[in-house]
Design an enzyme around this catalytic site. Sequence first.
Site, PDB file in Angstrom:
ATOM      1  N   THR A   1       0.745  -1.084  -0.118  1.00 26.97           N
ATOM      2  CA  THR A   1      -0.229   0.029  -0.080  1.00 26.97           C
ATOM      3  C   THR A   1       0.846   1.084  -0.007  1.00 26.97           C
ATOM      4  OG1 THR A   1      -0.260   0.101   2.261  1.00 26.97           O
ATOM      5  CG2 THR A   1      -1.737  -1.090   1.324  1.00 26.97           C
TER       6      THR A   1
ATOM      7  N   THR B   1       1.292  -3.235   4.372  1.00 27.43           N
ATOM      8  CA  THR B   1       1.692  -2.041   4.383  1.00 27.43           C
ATOM      9  C   THR B   1       3.022  -1.584   3.911  1.00 27.43           C
ATOM     10  OG1 THR B   1       2.032  -1.943   6.731  1.00 27.43           O
ATOM     11  CG2 THR B   1      -0.106  -1.912   5.979  1.00 27.43           C
ATOM     12  N   ASP B   2       2.873  -0.107   3.483  1.00 32.73           N
ATOM     13  CA  ASP B   2       4.132   0.366   3.561  1.00 32.73           C
ATOM     14  C   ASP B   2       4.453   0.504   4.999  1.00 32.73           C
ATOM     15  OD1 ASP B   2       6.856   1.410   2.677  1.00 32.73           O
ATOM     16  OD2 ASP B   2       5.647   2.938   1.228  1.00 32.73           O
ATOM     17  N   SER B   3       5.741   0.836   5.254  1.00 32.42           N
ATOM     18  CA  SER B   3       6.449   1.322   6.705  1.00 32.42           C
ATOM     19  C   SER B   3       5.327   2.245   7.518  1.00 32.42           C
ATOM     20  CB  SER B   3       7.889   1.783   6.650  1.00 32.42           C
ATOM     21  OG  SER B   3       8.190   2.021   8.023  1.00 32.42           O
ATOM     22  N   LEU B   4       4.853   1.330   8.597  1.00 33.19           N
ATOM     23  CA  LEU B   4       3.990   2.342   9.565  1.00 33.19           C
ATOM     24  C   LEU B   4       4.669   3.268  10.231  1.00 33.19           C
ATOM     25  CD1 LEU B   4       1.474  -0.725  10.604  1.00 33.19           C
ATOM     26  CD2 LEU B   4       1.260   1.162   8.499  1.00 33.19           C
TER      27      LEU B   4
END
Length: 591
Positions: A286, A324-327
Amino acid sequence: MRQLRRPLIALTTALATVATTAVTANAQTGTENGYVTQAVVNSVLHRMSLPEKVGQLFMTYGYGPAANTVDPRNQTEFGVDTPAQVVQRYHLGGFIYFAWSDNIANPGQIAKLSNGLQQAALTSGAHVPLLISTDQEQGLVTRIGAPATTLPGSMALGASRDTGAARQAAAITGRELRAMGVNMDNAPDSDVNVNPANPIIGIRSFGSDPELVSDMVSAQVHGYQDSGPAFRTVSATAKHFPGHGDAATDSHTGLPVIDHDKATWEQVDAPPFRAAIASGVDVIMTAHIVFPKLDTSGDPSTLSPTVLTGMLRNELGYQGMVITDSLQMAGVRQKYSDAEIPVKALQAGADMLLMPQHVGTAIEGVLNAVRTGELSEQRIDQSVRRILTVKYRRGVLFQPFTDISAVDRVVGSKDNKAAAQRITDNTVTVLRNDDKLLPLKSKPKSVLVTGWGQTATATLANAVTARGSKATALTVGAAPTPAAISAAVQAAGANDAVVVLTNGAYKDPGQQDLVRQLVATGKPVIAVCVGNPYDPGSVPQARTWIDTYSSTAVSMESLTKVIFGEHGPRGLLPVSIPGPDGYAYGAGLTW
């Protein structure tokens, strides 16, 4: 639950032979036995406790070159001493490698780290092997460098227009990663870079044309996933959905807003993801971006049910794993707490949660959401099934370890490096050759190599010297001062020819002035853009312009071949260069 552990492990072991045979057959036939997959995945899922299942949803990092390395940063961030203990404490489903976390030194070390982490996963908690990933896009984003095989990256491949080369590049990268125990690559970048001002994508994209990007993405998905038995390939990750190509803000530091309406998204951003899905991509990542005309919530796409469930799953029909991309990125941390973010992502439709700011807080946030009914355990199971399915498809569930003795034979092999050079030779794009300077008719006795990049200028100077011309490297940096420019101009006067490297000259007046002043010396000047390809439109005074899209060693070798006439330029511009002195998509001289 604990009393059932041994019988359930025995059940899973009994399925292992059938599953491994099926995995191999799947890779050879291009088909998958859904019944076997479901049986294996369910057998693993049903023996897991809720904390173990929630742990499977998370992928994060740990500090140290070995699984048992004691590093105080692990204690500070995770409350334990070693990377192995990070895996064990949180029952992690995945682990990601970076140089800054001291995971990457050399291929043999990486392979040993991978095996150590897999052993940690198998001897505690859920007894489920890890997805181990890194960002090996090649080119600008290359986590593991030499002696691993390096390639010039996506936009250079887009310039070649060669999908076979793109597939081969991914196959080489994937096989080498798997030999080091990495079973998931966070690539290919599937963004269509239509914004020259994009601060984070640029040459990570294959280009600005949706059809070109789609073809290249499809080729690379097949290269990563289908170039051999599944237990020797890696999961591809198409990123960043719903499309990061028109962003003007870096989502690491802010929340980009993209003004595409639905029709524009369908035409520009969606095609590469459709192509990835049609090619069987294991994972989609994402983006922390806002499309206000597609989703009025104001939430980043990572946290948007409209985007992840409505657009990705329902409209595009993707039912695979979403990560996800890094949160830890600013683009996703502006509205919600670190405990809420993973819950919101799961509610939106994500499955695996990458690098939460505080993994313990994030896991407890998900567990609390299940306890309060905000998330159901069935929803957790849905994501765990998708994650386990990816592990099964790549042979990770039953063959998680890598053969340490084979690393040196596979990683950076002579054949792989020769193939990488052949691929790169067809990516160099000559946009301007007004004085017919190229290819050089005779070898100059002395050549000044100046401009951006200490490593790039030195590498190119060595390549030029190897051709019989004495080359001197003089780096002036990304924002050269008047004093640095004066030194380069003075050095140019003492040489027969000049090669000047630029990277970001289209937005740096100093680099532009450097090129102009070098041209004014009257010496033959070859200007070469080694980054985002827009520099040639900024300095029309240079009558010879080349785009390489990369400053890697293979790109500098290919550039040298073009300069000296050993190989004709074959690359075609994969983006348009705007402005009165710009160049059209597809521009490129050949001879």
